[in-house]
Design a protein around this motif. Structure first.
Motif, mmCIF file in Angstrom:
data_model
loop_
_atom_site.group_PDB
_atom_site.id
_atom_site.type_symbol
_atom_site.label_atom_id
_atom_site.label_comp_id
_atom_site.label_asym_id
_atom_site.label_seq_id
_atom_site.Cartn_x
_atom_site.Cartn_y
_atom_site.Cartn_z
ATOM 1 N N SER A 117 0.776 -1.164 -0.050
ATOM 2 C CA SER A 117 -0.083 0.165 -0.015
ATOM 3 C C SER A 117 0.797 1.319 0.167
ATOM 4 C CB SER A 117 -0.974 -0.036 1.243
ATOM 5 O OG SER A 117 -0.262 0.066 2.469
ATOM 6 N N LEU A 118 2.060 1.189 0.775
ATOM 7 C CA LEU A 118 2.997 2.297 0.726
ATOM 8 C C LEU A 118 3.358 2.538 -0.429
ATOM 9 C CD1 LEU A 118 4.594 4.547 2.216
ATOM 10 C CD2 LEU A 118 6.308 2.666 2.687
ATOM 11 N N THR A 123 3.596 5.922 -5.452
ATOM 12 C CA THR A 123 3.414 5.884 -7.002
ATOM 13 C C THR A 123 2.138 6.729 -7.648
ATOM 14 O OG1 THR A 123 4.187 3.563 -6.998
ATOM 15 C CG2 THR A 123 2.976 4.504 -8.956
ATOM 16 N N ASN A 124 1.142 6.821 -6.740
ATOM 17 C CA ASN A 124 0.039 7.482 -7.208
ATOM 18 C C ASN A 124 0.397 8.956 -6.745
ATOM 19 O OD1 ASN A 124 -2.412 7.794 -8.418
ATOM 20 N ND2 ASN A 124 -3.688 7.793 -6.428
ATOM 21 N N GLY A 125 1.014 9.248 -5.749
ATOM 22 C CA GLY A 125 1.335 10.773 -5.271
ATOM 23 C C GLY A 125 2.356 11.328 -6.252
ATOM 24 N N PHE A 126 3.206 10.467 -6.912
ATOM 25 C CA PHE A 126 4.043 10.861 -7.922
ATOM 26 C C PHE A 126 3.360 11.532 -9.050
ATOM 27 C CE2 PHE A 126 6.503 9.954 -11.733
ATOM 28 C CZ PHE A 126 7.484 10.720 -11.695
ATOM 29 N N PHE A 127 2.335 10.673 -9.633
ATOM 30 C CA PHE A 127 1.565 10.895 -10.834
ATOM 31 C C PHE A 127 0.542 12.097 -10.659
ATOM 32 C CE2 PHE A 127 2.974 6.610 -12.296
ATOM 33 C CZ PHE A 127 3.415 7.082 -13.301
ATOM 34 N N LEU A 128 0.082 12.366 -9.428
ATOM 35 C CA LEU A 128 -0.750 13.376 -8.843
ATOM 36 C C LEU A 128 0.061 14.698 -9.126
ATOM 37 C CD1 LEU A 128 -2.883 12.244 -5.743
ATOM 38 C CD2 LEU A 128 -3.588 12.411 -8.235
ATOM 39 N N LEU A 129 1.183 14.498 -8.728
ATOM 40 C CA LEU A 129 2.162 15.870 -8.672
ATOM 41 C C LEU A 129 2.619 16.141 -10.167
ATOM 42 C CD1 LEU A 129 3.682 17.921 -6.940
ATOM 43 C CD2 LEU A 129 5.723 16.491 -6.895
ATOM 44 N N ILE A 152 0.522 18.336 0.780
ATOM 45 C CA ILE A 152 0.955 17.190 -0.168
ATOM 46 C C ILE A 152 2.178 16.512 -0.018
ATOM 47 C CG2 ILE A 152 0.580 16.437 -2.610
ATOM 48 C CD1 ILE A 152 -0.926 19.047 -3.328
ATOM 49 N N SER A 153 2.252 15.275 0.222
ATOM 50 C CA SER A 153 3.243 14.557 0.192
ATOM 51 C C SER A 153 3.191 13.463 -0.856
ATOM 52 C CB SER A 153 3.623 13.883 1.573
ATOM 53 O OG SER A 153 2.807 13.028 2.068
ATOM 54 N N LEU A 154 4.227 12.632 -1.024
ATOM 55 C CA LEU A 154 4.264 11.516 -1.820
ATOM 56 C C LEU A 154 3.216 10.370 -1.397
ATOM 57 C CD1 LEU A 154 7.883 11.151 -3.220
ATOM 58 C CD2 LEU A 154 5.924 11.837 -4.503
#
Length: 282
Positions: A117-118, A123-129, A152-154
């Motif tokens: 899950s981490l 991964t999703n946080g990277f693409f959101l950014l 916002i963090s990764l």
């Protein structure tokens, strides 16, 4: 050299000196990690602050604040992770850690500890950014939660709701985002009246209320749109009117139109489905 000297001077008690030296080195590593982490985060924050002051653009400022938070979080993780490895090496576990990393790999260790899950969150946080779906300061709706983006963090996104509650949302659980801060918004309000009312007259009243608002406010970005009757139920008719307004001004627009429309209906004696009540939906 200190160890050799300690063994010659203290003899059997030289091990105490070794323990004290190891303890001092661990403390120094931790203190150095704190200093380096704070210094690098300070440099990042100061660099982005100077950049935003030169550009003087609210949109660039929000994006810069978001990227600044991400970089400061990454720097903090890297510095403290390195410090942990150095501390383990001082404790004599360096060889074991190195062999474990070499044989299993960091990804294998993470999966082995149930950190899938981490990985999904990061991964999703990277693409959101990368896709710039939202930034710090934007008002968004994620799932059923609406609020201002505070951080916002990764791994997570922090929203502040209207009740000042802070909600931490793992980035891996973010599937759909509605951003209210990027584009103009169609502020629409529905007026419910009884079926025996003069429908055309109510439609005109709603149009007049919206036009009066447009003439006295500079946040309107388009003409008044009168959609007429949009719904008919037993004894109830729904009339809809709207207009395009600037981002994040639709709340105030709908509130003002609600009060104006309620006064107009009361002045002309037009009843809502329940006596004394008008329902306006945004």
């Amino acid at each position: 050299k200190i160890t050799v000297w300690a063994e010659g001077y203290f003899g059997e008690n030289a091990i105490i000196v070794d323990i004290l030296l190891a303890f001092i080195q661990i403390v120094l590593i931790i203190l150095l990690a704190r200093v380096v982490s704070r210094f690098l985060r300070f440099l990042i924050r100061r660099s982005f602050d100077r950049y935003t002051k030169r550009r003087n653009d609210p949109e660039i400022t929000r994006k810069a604040q978001t990227l600044s938070q991400i970089l400061r979080g990454v720097v903090k993780c890297v510095v403290y992770f390195t410090a942990v490895l150095l501390v383990l090496d001082e404790l004599g576990l360096g060889a074991s850690v190195n062999s474990l990393l070499a044989t299993a790999g960091i990804g294998g260790i993470a999966i082995g500890f149930g950190a899938q899950s981490l990985i999904a969150d990061v991964t999703n946080g990277f693409f959101l950014l990368l896709e710039d779906q939202y930034a710090v300061g934007d008002f968004v709706k994620i799932g059923d939660i609406s609020g201002w983006v505070k951080k916002i963090s990764l791994r997570t996104t922090q929203l502040e709701m209207g009740t000042k509650e802070l909600v931490m949302i793992p980035n891996g659980q973010i599937k759909m985002v509605t951003n209210y801060s990027r584009q103009n918004y169609m502020a629409m309000f529905d007026v419910l009246v009884t079926a025996d009312a003069d429908i055309d007259f109510v439609i005109e009243l709603a149009r007049q209320a919206a036009q009066e608002y447009k003439d006295t406010h500079d946040n309107v970005r388009g003409d008044v749109v009168s959609m007429g009757v949009v719904k008919v139920q037993p004894g109830v008719v729904t009339i809809r009117t709207g207009m395009l307004v600037a981002p994040m001004t639709h709340f105030g627009t709908i509130n003002a139109l609600s009060r104006t429309m309620a006064e107009k209906l009361r002045e002309h004696g037009i009843r809502s489905p329940k006596e004394g009540q008008i329902i306006i939906n945004g």
